[in-house]
Scaffold this active site. Sequence first.
Site, short mmCIF file in Angstrom:
data_model
loop_
_atom_site.label_atom_id
_atom_site.label_comp_id
_atom_site.label_asym_id
_atom_site.label_seq_id
_atom_site.Cartn_x
_atom_site.Cartn_y
_atom_site.Cartn_z
N ILE A 166 0.83 -1.20 0.00
CA ILE A 166 0.00 0.00 0.00
C ILE A 166 0.87 1.25 0.00
O ILE A 166 0.64 2.18 -0.78
CB ILE A 166 -0.94 0.00 1.22
CG1 ILE A 166 -1.90 -1.19 1.15
CG2 ILE A 166 -1.73 1.31 1.30
CD1 ILE A 166 -2.68 -1.44 2.43
N ASP A 185 11.25 3.45 6.44
CA ASP A 185 11.09 2.00 6.48
C ASP A 185 12.47 1.38 6.73
O ASP A 185 13.40 1.60 5.95
CB ASP A 185 10.52 1.47 5.16
CG ASP A 185 10.13 -0.01 5.24
OD1 ASP A 185 10.99 -0.83 5.64
OD2 ASP A 185 8.99 -0.35 4.91
N ARG A 246 -3.53 -0.17 10.68
CA ARG A 246 -4.20 -0.80 11.81
C ARG A 246 -4.19 0.16 12.98
O ARG A 246 -3.24 0.93 13.16
CB ARG A 246 -3.52 -2.13 12.21
CG ARG A 246 -3.78 -3.29 11.24
CD ARG A 246 -5.24 -3.72 11.27
NE ARG A 246 -5.50 -4.88 10.42
CZ ARG A 246 -5.91 -4.80 9.16
NH1 ARG A 246 -6.09 -3.61 8.61
NH2 ARG A 246 -6.13 -5.89 8.45
N ASP A 269 -9.27 5.68 9.47
CA ASP A 269 -10.15 4.60 9.00
C ASP A 269 -10.08 3.38 9.91
O ASP A 269 -10.95 2.52 9.85
CB ASP A 269 -9.78 4.20 7.58
CG ASP A 269 -10.76 3.22 6.97
OD1 ASP A 269 -11.97 3.52 6.97
OD2 ASP A 269 -10.33 2.14 6.51
N GLU A 274 -11.50 -1.06 18.07
CA GLU A 274 -12.31 -0.93 16.85
C GLU A 274 -13.61 -1.71 17.02
O GLU A 274 -13.56 -2.92 17.19
CB GLU A 274 -11.52 -1.46 15.65
CG GLU A 274 -12.10 -1.05 14.32
CD GLU A 274 -11.15 -1.33 13.17
OE1 GLU A 274 -11.00 -0.45 12.30
OE2 GLU A 274 -10.57 -2.44 13.14
N HIS A 293 -13.55 1.69 8.78
CA HIS A 293 -12.73 0.62 8.21
C HIS A 293 -13.19 0.28 6.78
O HIS A 293 -13.46 -0.88 6.46
CB HIS A 293 -12.77 -0.63 9.10
CG HIS A 293 -11.57 -1.51 8.93
ND1 HIS A 293 -10.94 -2.11 9.99
CD2 HIS A 293 -10.88 -1.91 7.83
CE1 HIS A 293 -9.93 -2.85 9.56
NE2 HIS A 293 -9.87 -2.75 8.24
#
Length: 335
Positions: A166, A185, A246, A269, A274, A293
């Site tokens: 993504i 990263d 997440r 999102d 959750e 989500h």
Amino acid sequence: MADRPRALLAMSPEFLPQLFPEPLMRRLDAVLDFDPALIARDYADPAAKAALGEAEVIVSSWGAPPLNDEALAAAPNLKAVLHAAGTVKWIISKAGWERGLAVSSSSGANALPVAEYTLASILMAGKGIFQLREDFRKARNFTLGYIHPQVGNFGRTIGIVGASKIGRRVVELLRPFDFTVLLADPFVEAAEAAALGAELVQLDELVARADVVSVHAPDLPETEHLINADRLAKMRDGTVVVNTARGRLVDTEALTVELLSGRLSAVIDVTEPEPLSAHSPLYDLPNVFLTPHVAGSHGNELSRMGLFMVEEAERYVAGEPLLHRVDPETLWRQA
């Protein structure tokens, strides 16, 4: 095709027509020999166990039973798993990898709508749309020709946290725009980041420089609260946090404090927990755009995930390499 490999469908039945509408089901049936009425939810079920014993290929998705040692022992002919969903961490056991199963996943297909949602969020946030909408709704009027000095996407700095499928797609989608793109990263080298179109930096530098911080790292023990109170404090006033990964990656309590102060904004999102408590202030803050989500595949986007695995089935039968094959060596650090 007379010599079609025997296959077994394994998933929650309600997903089958969404993932494989009729045209895709016809293509799948052309290359694999399976019973469309038999959808395994439990490999101990007699009909599923009998089909598992003959299957060379499993076509799976959400709701599939895991291929544990007992299931693998009942599947002596199994060679490939085509998973029309995201991660396969929960479905393939260590014994499955040791057997050398060819495992493919539609995680790349699911990455596309998430990246599109992220791009839309970045562009809308840069224009100040969320706050301006609230202001307009309250005032029910505006001054034509008034220039809003604090908005605009020209020359913004976008920070991408995680070069996942993504994250990489988001960087690709950002290329046509006048942005500076930063990437954090630990598994990417500077040259690779540059080839993607980003500047590789440490995470602390990224959060301090970016106008938008977009989170795309995997959910691992090491990434829990990756965006914590200290890193939120390093962000400049007006920074927008976008989380489509997440909820655990962002410290919700610390983020809520910053959002309540009005210093930061967020497009969220995914949350921790959750869903959020019904009493969470995040539902009502004007500087928060909260969605349930939905960034991943929904509606007609599910058929793209099915298409990825239909095409993999066609490659498998043709003896070609699987394009979306999962690498067990790097699976641990993927979503």
